[in-house]
Design an enzyme around this catalytic site. Structure first.
Site, PDB file in Angstrom:
ATOM      1  N   ARG A 639       0.620  -1.191   0.023  1.00  0.00           N
ATOM      2  CA  ARG A 639      -0.135  -0.107  -0.064  1.00  0.00           C
ATOM      3  C   ARG A 639       0.732   1.211   0.046  1.00  0.00           C
ATOM      4  O   ARG A 639       1.915   1.358   0.891  1.00  0.00           O
ATOM      5  CB  ARG A 639      -0.928  -0.135   1.255  1.00  0.00           C
ATOM      6  N   GLU A 668      -2.999   8.041  -5.601  1.00  0.00           N
ATOM      7  CA  GLU A 668      -3.260   7.269  -6.796  1.00  0.00           C
ATOM      8  C   GLU A 668      -4.545   7.722  -7.447  1.00  0.00           C
ATOM      9  O   GLU A 668      -5.824   8.021  -6.602  1.00  0.00           O
ATOM     10  CB  GLU A 668      -3.391   5.904  -6.370  1.00  0.00           C
ATOM     11  N   HIS A 687      -0.939   0.078  -9.821  1.00  0.00           N
ATOM     12  CA  HIS A 687      -1.625  -0.713  -8.638  1.00  0.00           C
ATOM     13  C   HIS A 687      -2.252  -2.060  -9.333  1.00  0.00           C
ATOM     14  O   HIS A 687      -3.483  -2.262  -9.166  1.00  0.00           O
ATOM     15  CB  HIS A 687      -2.399   0.418  -8.051  1.00  0.00           C
TER      16      HIS A 687
END
Length: 744
Positions: A639, A668, A687
């Site tokens: 993360r 993000e 991601h």
């Protein structure tokens, strides 16, 4: 490739009918289009069936040849429903062509100019005044109600709305459509002062609710003659409309109205073909030309738009239909240069989504252009063929209601819960979509037996508002940062995640980043492409061999253990830090337990796997990166917020460390000014570490299994706050102990 079969279908959509055209080829490719025969086009399906023999045996990819032939065959009765039938056929053939070439339809026309299409909420208030009960939404009984609804539309991210005349009649709001013969006033189509006063009050309430910046459009259809249109234009002057929309077939009359109007005029939505549009352009009768892509077909609509561009007129699609029509109109909006804004109906029958395999994504008032081949949205033929009672509100109410916010399910957009429902078969349970805002979802979930958490943040306010009967909050992700777990624990509600669904994929990705960064894959690739072949080997002569290097893991959950299994055959020595895992567990995997400082200072590679928990936020900072070797490589597939990104950037810029491979970032998506995007010693991915063909089906089925367990009164398998389980009405059933939590 040849066309084998042409079929039409009709589906009950509440106060109207949705119609679909299906074209099947001998290669098995199916093309879909959507058309409309509820508003003046009765018998359109019959016309399509009458023209369909001309299609059989022909190559659907030659769509222009086919549509031109159909125009020739219908020349004596051009326009009208013949044109609409040809348009429906053309749009279905374009879907086939896109699928045949494996590209979206917009790729056949040079690709999109824009992939996010600004939309306005159409028929604002109109449908709710007459069909609120059918839609299952609060009724609008006053202009005050209308104002509150306008505030909701603004909060939903829309930057514009379009309303119709909604008079207050006998203390209640009512429809006003004499131009279509639905309310009194036809055929004269006269205006009166009471109507104008009411319209002023209506627009004033909306403008006060949304503020001065939001766009307001007013559509008055065919409801007046030229005299009345002029009086309406005078009435709307104080409200700064984006446009006043008028339907008329008299171009000179519209030009006269436009010359005296206090705001832009939009028109032409009921016209067919370039010949009918030309007089309106020649008279400069409209500021915005509205083109119905469903009536005209995409190809003809693009030709009309090109003609409008010559007259310095922007275009907007007429789009008040179903989701497939929206995808077709969005394609048009994406590829025309002279685009204004796109219409879309948000209010509809509550079962509308069931007619489609996927549903569109709308974010911040923008329609996200589908990426799939063809139109990117297919029709659910089973639902379209289903009896109306199977879809309407008179259907059987399930014993268990699983509440979920409408919209995207993690990374995959749209509804469709077939995979989640597989483990729920026989339980008489139903996943029901509700509002995606706090207050709306709380109200919607008052009778929920469980919650499928996705799409929004589940705050303390939402969790505190859940009913006592709620047996669990079920997530389809490893991370639980979208749910206030502390609030759920205080309420005694179990929260579950998917700790083991995509372990192998993330571990593969971590090793990919490690190997690519270590062997400088991107630089090597670039050297070859730039003709620097001889520079590749010297660049790697400074790098030691992989065998014998040390890999340090921050956290030792399932992913980190899977990374260990991959690293060992490369000859890597593995050390790890995790204060929540017994050292013996690490030793069993051949891993040396260490402190965090030892991991950072001894490792040639540091791989971050800490979960998104408050105690892990900002875990790694400047002092930790200063401990690392100057030759070290940092990997993060966990993360982003677990790392202080500013410290990492500084470490890379000042060469405290050599390289980084990052799948996650602190924010993000990153802003264009993020220094990481410009660094040569960083490899980035979006991601996507968990993504694979298995990813979505596996996690959805996991969600279904957890839902099934809690609805059957059993403990779930992956509870991140297991302390609550003993005090719930759920019973333990597992014969062995469970590892639970996001770090398990």
């Amino acid at each position: 490739m040849k066309i084998e079969r042409v079929e039409t279908f009709q589906a009950d959509a509440g106060w109207r009918m949705f119609s679909f055209l299906k074209v099947t080829t001998d290669d098995g490719i199916i093309g879909w289009s959507e058309f409309n025969e509820s508003f003046g086009s009765i018998g359109l399906s019959d016309v399509i069936r009458g023209l369909s023999p001309v299609l059989i045996g022909r190559d659907p990819r030659r769509y222009e040849q086919i549509t031109q032939h159909l125009h020739v065959l219908t020349r004596q009765s051009r326009g009208g429903i013949n044109q609409q039938a040809i348009a429906a056929i053309e749009n279905a053939l374009l879907d086939v062509a896109g699928k045949a070439y494996g590209v979206p339809v917009y790729a056949l026309f040079g690709g999109p100019i824009r992939d996010r299409i600004p939309v306005y909420w159409s028929h604002f208030g109109t449908y709710r005044v007459r069909s609120a009960a059918l839609m299952g939404v609060p009724a609008l009984d006053s202009y005050n109600d209308l104002a509150h609804h306008a505030e909701e539309v603004k909060r939903a991210g829309f930057r514009a709305l379009k309303t119709n005349i909604i008079p207050a009649d006998g203390g209640r709001l009512a429809s006003y459509v004499p131009g279509f013969g639905r309310t009194p006033g036809w055929p004269e189509l006269n205006w009166d002062n009471k109507l104008l006063l009411g319209l002023g009050e209506q627009l004033g309430a909306i403008r006060a609710a949304v503020g001065p910046e939001m766009g307001i459009h007013l559509d008055i259809n065919f409801n007046f003659k030229t005299e009345g249109f002029k009086r309406i234009a005078e009435t709307v002057a104080p409200f700064n409309l984006t446009w006043l929309e008028i339907d008329t077939h008299d171009a000179p009359a519209l030009a006269e109205i436009k010359r005296g109007a206090p705001c832009p005029i939009a028109s032409c939505e009921t016209l067919h073909g370039r010949r009918e549009f030309k007089p309106f352009f020649d008279h400069y009768a409209t500021d915005v030309a509205i083109i119905d892509v469903i009536w005209n077909g995409l190809n003809e609509s693009l030709k009309i738009a090109s003609m409008a561009d010559v007259y310095e007129v922007n275009v907007a699609p007429h789009n008040f239909y179903g989701h497939l029509c929206s995808a077709i109109s969005a394609t048009f909006s994406a590829i025309v240069p002279n685009f204004r804004v796109m219409e879309i109906d948000i209010d509809s029958a509550p079962w509308r989504d069931e007619f489609y395999v996927t549903v569109p994504t709308i974010e911040n008032g923008e329609f996200v252009l589908p990426k799939g081949p063809g139109w990117g949205i297919d029709v659910n033929e089973k639902a379209v063929r289903a009896p109306a009672a199977a879809l309407k509100g008179d259907r059987h109410l399930a014993k268990y209601k699983i509440a979920t916010p409408a919209g995207a399910s993690f990374t995959v957009a749209g509804g469709g819960y077939d995979l989640e429902m597989e483990p729920l078969e026989g339980l008489d349970a139903e996943i029901v979509e509700g509002p995606a805002d706090e207050d709306g979802f709380i109200k919607f979930a008052q009778d929920a037996d469980a919650v499928y958490a996705k799409g929004i943040r589940f705050t303390k306010k939402i969790i505190d508002g859940l009913p006592e009967r709620c047996r669990g909050i079920i997530l389809g992700s490893v991370g639980v940062d979208s749910v206030d777990v502390k609030a759920a624990t205080e309420r005694g509600i179990p929260v579950t995640n998917c700790p083991d669904t995509f372990i192998e994929e993330v571990a593969d990705h971590a090793m990919m980043l490690l190997l690519s960064a270590f062997r400088r894959t991107i630089e090597q690739d670039r050297m070859v492409r730039e003709g620097k072949w001889r520079e590749g080997r010297p660049a790697l002569l400074q790098i030691p061999r992989l065998m014998g290097q040390t890999l340090g893991l921050v956290a030792f959950g399932h992913v980190a253990r899977a990374v260990t299994r991959r690293a060992k055959p490369f000859g890597l020595r593995v050390i790890a830090y995790d204060p929540f895992i017994e050292e013996l567990v690490m030793v069993e995997h051949g891993v040396v337990p260490c402190t965090l400082e030892e991991v950072m200072s001894q490792s040639d590679f540091v791989s971050m796997h800490a979960p998104a928990r408050p105690e892990a936020e900002g875990l790694l900072g400047e002092k930790h990166f200063r401990l690392m070797k100057k030759t070290a490589i940092f990997i993060n597939t966990g993360r982003g917020p677990t790392v202080q990104e500013a410290a990492l950037i500084k470490a890379l810029e000042e060469k405290w460390i050599a390289y980084a491979g990052l799948d996650v970032l602190e924010i993000e998506p990153p802003g264009n000014n993020n220094p990481l995007l410009k660094m040569d010693n960083v490899i980035l991915s979006a991601h996507t570490a968990s993504a694979s063909a298995r990813f979505d089906p596996a996690r959805k089925r996991h969600v279904g299994r957890e839902l099934a367990l809690v609805l059957e009164g059993k403990w779930p398998m992956s509870c991140v706050n297991p302390a609550v389980l003993q005090n719930t009405r759920l019973r333990r059933w597992q014969p062995v102990s469970m590892e639970r939590g996001p770090n398990s």
